[in-house]
Design an enzyme around this catalytic site. Structure first.
Site, PDB file in Angstrom:
ATOM      1  N   PRO A  80       0.781  -1.228   0.000  1.00  0.00           N
ATOM      2  CA  PRO A  80       0.000   0.000   0.000  1.00  0.00           C
ATOM      3  C   PRO A  80       0.821   1.289   0.000  1.00  0.00           C
ATOM      4  CG  PRO A  80      -0.229  -1.177   2.082  1.00  0.00           C
ATOM      5  CD  PRO A  80       0.452  -2.103   1.121  1.00  0.00           C
ATOM      6  N   ASN A  81       0.334   2.212  -0.798  1.00  0.00           N
ATOM      7  CA  ASN A  81       0.843   3.587  -0.897  1.00  0.00           C
ATOM      8  C   ASN A  81       2.152   3.729  -1.665  1.00  0.00           C
ATOM      9  OD1 ASN A  81      -1.326   4.842   0.573  1.00  0.00           O
ATOM     10  ND2 ASN A  81      -0.476   3.853   2.388  1.00  0.00           N
ATOM     11  N   ARG A  89       5.470  12.840  -1.613  1.00  0.00           N
ATOM     12  CA  ARG A  89       5.696  13.380  -0.268  1.00  0.00           C
ATOM     13  C   ARG A  89       6.810  12.593   0.422  1.00  0.00           C
ATOM     14  NH1 ARG A  89       0.915  15.803   0.005  1.00  0.00           N
ATOM     15  NH2 ARG A  89      -0.317  13.956  -0.306  1.00  0.00           N
ATOM     16  N   TYR A 111      11.650   8.454   1.505  1.00  0.00           N
ATOM     17  CA  TYR A 111      11.449   7.539   0.367  1.00  0.00           C
ATOM     18  C   TYR A 111      12.077   8.027  -0.936  1.00  0.00           C
ATOM     19  CZ  TYR A 111       7.986   5.797   3.680  1.00  0.00           C
ATOM     20  OH  TYR A 111       7.380   5.301   4.809  1.00  0.00           O
ATOM     21  N   ASN A 150       8.043  -5.786  -1.100  1.00  0.00           N
ATOM     22  CA  ASN A 150       7.994  -4.686  -0.133  1.00  0.00           C
ATOM     23  C   ASN A 150       6.527  -4.588   0.298  1.00  0.00           C
ATOM     24  OD1 ASN A 150       7.896  -2.378   1.355  1.00  0.00           O
ATOM     25  ND2 ASN A 150       9.050  -1.109  -0.096  1.00  0.00           N
ATOM     26  N   ALA A 191       3.240  -0.954   4.651  1.00  0.00           N
ATOM     27  CA  ALA A 191       2.725  -0.969   6.033  1.00  0.00           C
ATOM     28  C   ALA A 191       2.294  -2.363   6.486  1.00  0.00           C
ATOM     29  CB  ALA A 191       1.557   0.006   6.148  1.00  0.00           C
ATOM     30  N   HIS A 218       4.338  -4.754   8.913  1.00  0.00           N
ATOM     31  CA  HIS A 218       4.325  -4.685  10.378  1.00  0.00           C
ATOM     32  C   HIS A 218       3.042  -5.223  10.998  1.00  0.00           C
ATOM     33  CE1 HIS A 218       7.527  -2.081   9.077  1.00  0.00           C
ATOM     34  NE2 HIS A 218       6.676  -1.206   8.587  1.00  0.00           N
ATOM     35  N   ASP A 238       1.874 -15.877   6.142  1.00  0.00           N
ATOM     36  CA  ASP A 238       1.395 -17.245   5.904  1.00  0.00           C
ATOM     37  C   ASP A 238       1.398 -17.592   4.417  1.00  0.00           C
ATOM     38  OD1 ASP A 238       1.073 -17.704   8.587  1.00  0.00           O
ATOM     39  OD2 ASP A 238      -1.106 -17.420   8.607  1.00  0.00           O
ATOM     40  N   GLU A 260      12.957  -9.503   1.008  1.00  0.00           N
ATOM     41  CA  GLU A 260      12.195  -8.340   1.482  1.00  0.00           C
ATOM     42  C   GLU A 260      12.980  -7.050   1.213  1.00  0.00           C
ATOM     43  OE1 GLU A 260      12.090  -8.305   5.761  1.00  0.00           O
ATOM     44  OE2 GLU A 260      10.311  -7.018   5.845  1.00  0.00           O
ATOM     45  N   HIS A 280      12.867  -2.712   1.887  1.00  0.00           N
ATOM     46  CA  HIS A 280      12.278  -1.463   2.380  1.00  0.00           C
ATOM     47  C   HIS A 280      13.131  -0.308   1.896  1.00  0.00           C
ATOM     48  CE1 HIS A 280       9.323  -3.511   4.645  1.00  0.00           C
ATOM     49  NE2 HIS A 280      10.250  -4.320   5.110  1.00  0.00           N
ATOM     50  N   ILE A 281      12.466   0.682   1.342  1.00  0.00           N
ATOM     51  CA  ILE A 281      13.169   1.842   0.802  1.00  0.00           C
ATOM     52  C   ILE A 281      13.847   2.602   1.943  1.00  0.00           C
ATOM     53  CG2 ILE A 281      12.837   4.057  -0.386  1.00  0.00           C
ATOM     54  CD1 ILE A 281      10.392   2.650  -1.800  1.00  0.00           C
ATOM     55  N   SER A 282      13.120   2.793   3.025  1.00  0.00           N
ATOM     56  CA  SER A 282      13.665   3.505   4.189  1.00  0.00           C
ATOM     57  C   SER A 282      14.322   2.501   5.144  1.00  0.00           C
ATOM     58  CB  SER A 282      12.542   4.252   4.911  1.00  0.00           C
ATOM     59  OG  SER A 282      11.603   3.324   5.445  1.00  0.00           O
ATOM     60  N   ARG A 313      13.401   3.735  12.585  1.00  0.00           N
ATOM     61  CA  ARG A 313      12.166   4.520  12.628  1.00  0.00           C
ATOM     62  C   ARG A 313      11.320   4.137  13.858  1.00  0.00           C
ATOM     63  NH1 ARG A 313       9.466   4.649   6.848  1.00  0.00           N
ATOM     64  NH2 ARG A 313       8.220   6.214   7.954  1.00  0.00           N
ATOM     65  N   ARG A 357       7.512  -0.096  13.512  1.00  0.00           N
ATOM     66  CA  ARG A 357       8.099  -0.539  12.233  1.00  0.00           C
ATOM     67  C   ARG A 357       9.260  -1.511  12.429  1.00  0.00           C
ATOM     68  NH1 ARG A 357       5.731   3.174   8.347  1.00  0.00           N
ATOM     69  NH2 ARG A 357       5.337   5.137   9.421  1.00  0.00           N
TER      70      ARG A 357
HETATM   71  O1  CA2 Z   1      10.536   1.853   3.654  1.00  0.00           O
HETATM   72  C1  CA2 Z   1       9.679   1.189   3.063  1.00  0.00           C
HETATM   73  O2  CA2 Z   1       9.839   0.750   1.932  1.00  0.00           O
HETATM   74  C2  CA2 Z   1       8.312   0.960   3.719  1.00  0.00           C
HETATM   75  O3  CA2 Z   1       7.914  -0.363   3.395  1.00  0.00           O
HETATM   76  C3  CA2 Z   1       7.377   1.990   3.118  1.00  0.00           C
HETATM   77  C4  CA2 Z   1       5.993   2.003   3.735  1.00  0.00           C
HETATM   78  C5  CA2 Z   1       6.054   2.033   5.260  1.00  0.00           C
HETATM   79  O4  CA2 Z   1       4.765   1.880   5.814  1.00  0.00           O
HETATM   80  C6  CA2 Z   1       6.980   0.946   5.810  1.00  0.00           C
HETATM   81  O5  CA2 Z   1       7.034   1.068   7.216  1.00  0.00           O
HETATM   82  C7  CA2 Z   1       8.360   1.069   5.240  1.00  0.00           C
HETATM   83  C8  CA2 Z   1       5.195   3.227   3.201  1.00  0.00           C
HETATM   84  C9  CA2 Z   1       4.986   3.189   1.695  1.00  0.00           C
HETATM   85  C10 CA2 Z   1       4.781   4.488   0.984  1.00  0.00           C
HETATM   86  O6  CA2 Z   1       4.388   5.577   1.789  1.00  0.00           O
HETATM   87  C11 CA2 Z   1       4.290   6.835   1.225  1.00  0.00           C
HETATM   88  C12 CA2 Z   1       4.119   7.880   2.114  1.00  0.00           C
HETATM   89  C13 CA2 Z   1       4.008   9.168   1.660  1.00  0.00           C
HETATM   90  C14 CA2 Z   1       4.066   9.425   0.304  1.00  0.00           C
HETATM   91  C15 CA2 Z   1       4.240   8.394  -0.585  1.00  0.00           C
HETATM   92  C16 CA2 Z   1       4.341   7.093  -0.129  1.00  0.00           C
END
Ligand code: CA2
Length: 152
Positions: free
Chosen positions: A9-10, A17, A22, A73, A76, A79, A86, A97, A99-101, A106, A110
């Site tokens: 997701p996202n 942002r 990221y 990846n 969210a 976590h 599963d 796996e 993760h960009i960050s 953090r 997380r």
């Molecule tokens: O660091 C990562 O790749 C994460 O998987 C990214 C997730 C975050 O929930 C994980 O804890 C770590 C978030 C994905 C994207 O979030 C955005 C937030 C703001 C703007 C654009 C994307």
């Protein structure tokens, strides 16, 4: 060799942002990096993104018998999702796996990765480069496994 790259997701909103976390590159750039890396390495790839946990579970299930490995990846859902853990365990495909960050630096929530428990390796904090590293690692792992599988 065929692999599946799954994003949760996202991640489709990358670049709009939180560039400090990221980076500035958008989701299209991520897809291009993955496709270019796989083309250079002679790997077939599908890149998939969903904001829905069940859809991600369905995709992991559908990977069985169609690809050799997974880069994931779960965003969210990393976590929170025992369902994704599963599914990865059920298909038992080698998974890496990403993760960009650097999630280890953090918020406390997380620090837990359910999906990571079913993965052979985790890359974090490398930005989009983590996907490239994950693909190269998975390729080597699959090559080694192929060899050991054919030994007497
Ligand atoms: O660091 C990562 O790749 C994460 O998987 C990214 C997730 C975050 O929930 C994980 O804890 C770590 C978030 C994905 C994207 O979030 C955005 C937030 C703001 C703007 C654009 C994307």
């Amino acid at each position: 060799m065929n692999i599946l790259v799954i994003n949760g997701p996202n991640l489709n909103l990358l670049g709009i942002r939180e560039p400090d976390l990221y980076g500035k590159q958008d989701y299209k750039a991520l897809v291009k990096l993955v496709e270019d890396t796989c083309a250079q390495e002679g790997i077939g790839v599908e890149v998939f993104q969903s904001n829905h946990e069940g859809v991600l579970v369905d995709k992991i299930q559908a990977a069985l018998g169609t690809v050799d490995g997974i880069v994931i990846n779960p965003a969210a859902y990393t976590h929170t999702s025992v369902a994704i853990l599963d599914a990865l365990k059920a298909v038992a495909l080698p998974a890496v796996e990403v993760h960009i960050s650097d999630v280890s630096q953090r918020e406390e929530f997380r620090q837990v990765s359910y999906a990571g428990r079913a993965c052979i390796k985790t890359y974090m904090g490398l930005g989009l480069e983590g996907y490239r590293q994950a693909i190269l690692y998975l390729k080597e792992f699959l090559k080694q496994n192929e060899k050991s599988g054919t030994e007497a």
